[in-house]
Write a protein that holds these residues in place. Structure first.
Motif, PDB file in Angstrom:
ATOM      1  N   LEU B   3      -9.580 -23.708  33.754  1.00 33.54           N
ATOM      2  CA  LEU B   3      -9.263 -23.027  35.098  1.00 33.54           C
ATOM      3  C   LEU B   3     -10.715 -22.542  35.735  1.00 33.54           C
ATOM      4  N   HIS B  27      -9.771 -21.228  29.742  1.00 35.05           N
ATOM      5  CA  HIS B  27      -8.615 -22.117  30.011  1.00 35.05           C
ATOM      6  C   HIS B  27      -7.498 -21.004  30.605  1.00 35.05           C
ATOM      7  N   GLU B  28      -6.589 -21.702  31.380  1.00 29.70           N
ATOM      8  CA  GLU B  28      -5.254 -20.899  31.575  1.00 29.70           C
ATOM      9  C   GLU B  28      -4.499 -20.132  30.438  1.00 29.70           C
ATOM     10  N   ASP B  63     -10.157 -23.941  39.076  1.00 22.21           N
ATOM     11  CA  ASP B  63      -8.827 -24.803  39.477  1.00 22.21           C
ATOM     12  C   ASP B  63      -9.324 -25.966  40.157  1.00 22.21           C
ATOM     13  N   ARG B 156      -5.223 -15.441  39.599  1.00 22.56           N
ATOM     14  CA  ARG B 156      -5.057 -16.092  38.215  1.00 22.56           C
ATOM     15  C   ARG B 156      -5.811 -15.972  37.391  1.00 22.56           C
ATOM     16  N   LEU B 157      -7.230 -15.261  37.412  1.00 18.79           N
ATOM     17  CA  LEU B 157      -8.113 -15.135  36.732  1.00 18.79           C
ATOM     18  C   LEU B 157      -8.619 -13.553  37.039  1.00 18.79           C
ATOM     19  N   THR B 188      -4.784 -14.851  33.200  1.00 23.98           N
ATOM     20  CA  THR B 188      -6.114 -15.244  32.150  1.00 23.98           C
ATOM     21  C   THR B 188      -7.198 -14.190  32.432  1.00 23.98           C
TER      22      THR B 188
END
Lengths: 316, 236
Positions: B3, B27-28, B63, B156-157, B188
């Protein structure tokens, strides 16, 4: 001093004080975002006055390069003031791009930005002088159309004169103040603006485009400065291109008196200085400026943070 | 595919080299921790990812997209949120306004409202202080607010910089259990910590940073028993 004179002074003081307030708000907005005094703000004031004049009266000036030029159209006073202020706002954006941004990107000392804004102020004023000369102008009373230039109230010995322009100034300023207050306190943009003012790197971590907000701020600041210039020009005439400089200094007195970076402080400071000046007897009116600065010095001695300035609270 | 991917990243403050040739992947679905002594370059790494610091060399991909030259605000829009070191809540604005500003990049009003309620369930102390200005909160509460605010962008992160710094042990445990809960819900996390042992117990993988360079990396449970790491960072 009899009652009528008293009331008259208060009326005049509130009217001019409210112009000082919106002018000083332009300083305050930039200061609260960048922590820098924009010395070119007085030049924006001059520019706003000349733009409003040209748009409303139809010619650029009496002397200078543009002496014989006519503006191809004439606008009503409210539209001239609005357009003049909008153009001043655009000029504010130019100031940001030329005098502040390049230095900020290089991480220069804030003192340098101050000097560069002073440079912009002088260049602007000189260019204006070159273009329209340094004559004293006053707005012809027709700019209001059919409205009477003044209203007189009389009861017995007491006479109070309320000039139309004072009413206009007061109404315009109150509208601006309410809108600004709403914008800053209640909208998403206002909250983001306050975030940028408090901590620009935190603001950018929230996804706020700090650079764009700095531009908005300079636009708003230029708009307010230009509008103050237009209103003062209408009320007292334009005393040559340098008249913005003395208002610029007075504006500094207003924000320091009210508390640097405080919006209600700028409004209160403007009103205090406006009222104080109005009570200077007419024989001594040449010393009005000294009154503003006397207040400033006294305030700095008694309470260095200004009337509504706050100590910053830091919590670790 | 990772990611987040840092490739040979170098960062400097003027003449001082903060991070050199750093390679790191997240990583995700993972919790990854970056540990190291004070001044090792941990915060600089996070600041580089959030684009608050210019890269001297190297690339950062998120990503699959190169974000090395993006602006900070654009990185948030891309899906990376940071809870910065020292918390940096907006002290003059209310708890509620801080959370609303955390969702600045979003425009789905109804969902933002739901998320704020969710944050108040996740951090009940914040719910009790909605209208209080953030400057009046205790250190632990400010830390919770900084994390909640970062979550409001629905990242997402999530980058967490020293969430345990200066907090009482019980509050630290509370914050770490929330970090684990967030991760199990799908966020994440890249966690920077001085409290190495605690961080490693919560993260699947660990990177050890020393004077701007990665000296060890691997599965946390293996590094936790590694003699050299144990000796240098875990006081063993």
């Amino acid at each position: 001093m009899y009652t009528g004179e008293y009331l008259q002074n208060i009326l005049n003081g509130i009217s001019i004080g409210s112009v000082y307030a919106i002018f000083a708000l332009g300083y305050t907005l930039v200061f609260s975002i960048l922590g820098i005094i924009n010395f070119a703000h007085g030049a924006v004031f001059t520019l706003g006055a000349y733009l409003t004049y040209s748009l409303a009266v139809g010619h650029f000036g009496i002397g200078g390069l543009l002496a014989d030029m006519q503006v191809p159209f004439r606008l009503s006073f409210p539209l001239s003031l609005l357009l003049g202020s909008l153009l001043s706002g655009v000029f504010g954006v130019l100031i940001e791009r030329c005098a502040f941004r390049p230095l900020r990107l290089r991480g220069a000392d804030p003192l340098l930005a101050l000097v560069s804004s002073l440079g912009v102020a002088l260049v602007t004023i000189n260019v204006i002088q070159y273009l329209v000369g340094s004559e004293i102008y006053s707005f012809p009373s027709e700019v209001y159309g059919d409205i009477r230039p003044a209203f007189t109230f009389q009861r017995g010995d007491t006479t109070i004169v309320l000039r139309t322009v004072q009413l206009i100034i007061f109404a315009v300023n109150m509208t601006v103040l309410v809108l600004l207050r709403y914008l800053i306190s209640c909208t998403r943009v206002g909250k983001a603006l306050r975030a940028v003012a408090e901590n620009s790197s935190t603001a950018s971590l929230l996804g706020i485009n700090v650079d764009r907000f700095i531009l908005y701020t300079f636009f708003l600041s230029g708009f307010l400065g230009g509008m103050a210039g237009g209103l003062v020009g209408t009320s007292f005439g334009i005393a040559g291109p340098y008249f913005g400089v003395s208002y610029g200094l007075k504006g500094l007195a207003v924000i320091v008196l009210g508390g640097l970076g405080s919006i209600p402080g700028a409004v209160l400071g403007g009103m205090v200085i406006g009222l104080a000046e109005a009570f200077v007897p007419s024989d001594y009116s040449a010393y009005k400026e000294a009154v503003a600065f006397a207040y400033l010095f006294t305030m700095l001695l008694i309470c260095p943070r200004g009337l509504l300035g706050r100590a910053t609270i830091e919590k670790v | 595919m990772a990611l987040l991917e840092l490739e040979n990243v170098s960062v400097a403050y003027g003449a001082i080299q903060a991070v050199r040739n750093l390679n790191l992947e997240v990583h995700e679905g993972e919790i990854v921790t970056l540990i190291g002594a004070n001044g090792a370059g941990k915060s600089s790494t996070l600041r580089a990812i959030s684009r608050l610091l210019k890269l001297q060399a190297g690339r950062i991909r998120f990503d699959g997209r190169d974000i090395s030259d993006s602006a900070s605000h654009a990185v948030v829009r891309a899906g990376i949120a940071q809870s910065p070191e020292g918390r940096q809540v907006l002290t003059k604005q209310s708890v509620q306004d801080n959370l609303e500003l955390g969702a600045y990049v979003r425009h789905d009003r109804a969902a933002i409202k739901d998320d704020i309620e969710r944050m108040y369930r996740l951090f009940p102390r914040l719910g009790e202080r909605k209208q209080q200005s953030a400057g009046t909160l205790s250190g632990g509460e400010q830390q919770m607010l900084a994390i909640a605010r970062a979550l409001m962008s629905r990242p997402r992160l999530l980058l967490l910089d020293e969430p345990s710094l200066g907090l009482a042990p019980l509050i630290v445990l509370e914050i770490f259990s929330i970090i684990r809960e967030l991760n199990s819900e799908g966020t994440t996390i890249l966690l920077v910590e001085q409290n190495a042992k605690l961080a490693m117990q919560h993260a699947q993988r660990t990177y050890v940073l020393e004077a701007g360079q990665i000296t060890f990396s691997g599965l946390s449970r293996e590094l936790l028993t590694d003699e050299r790491v144990l000796h240098a960072y875990l006081g063993g």
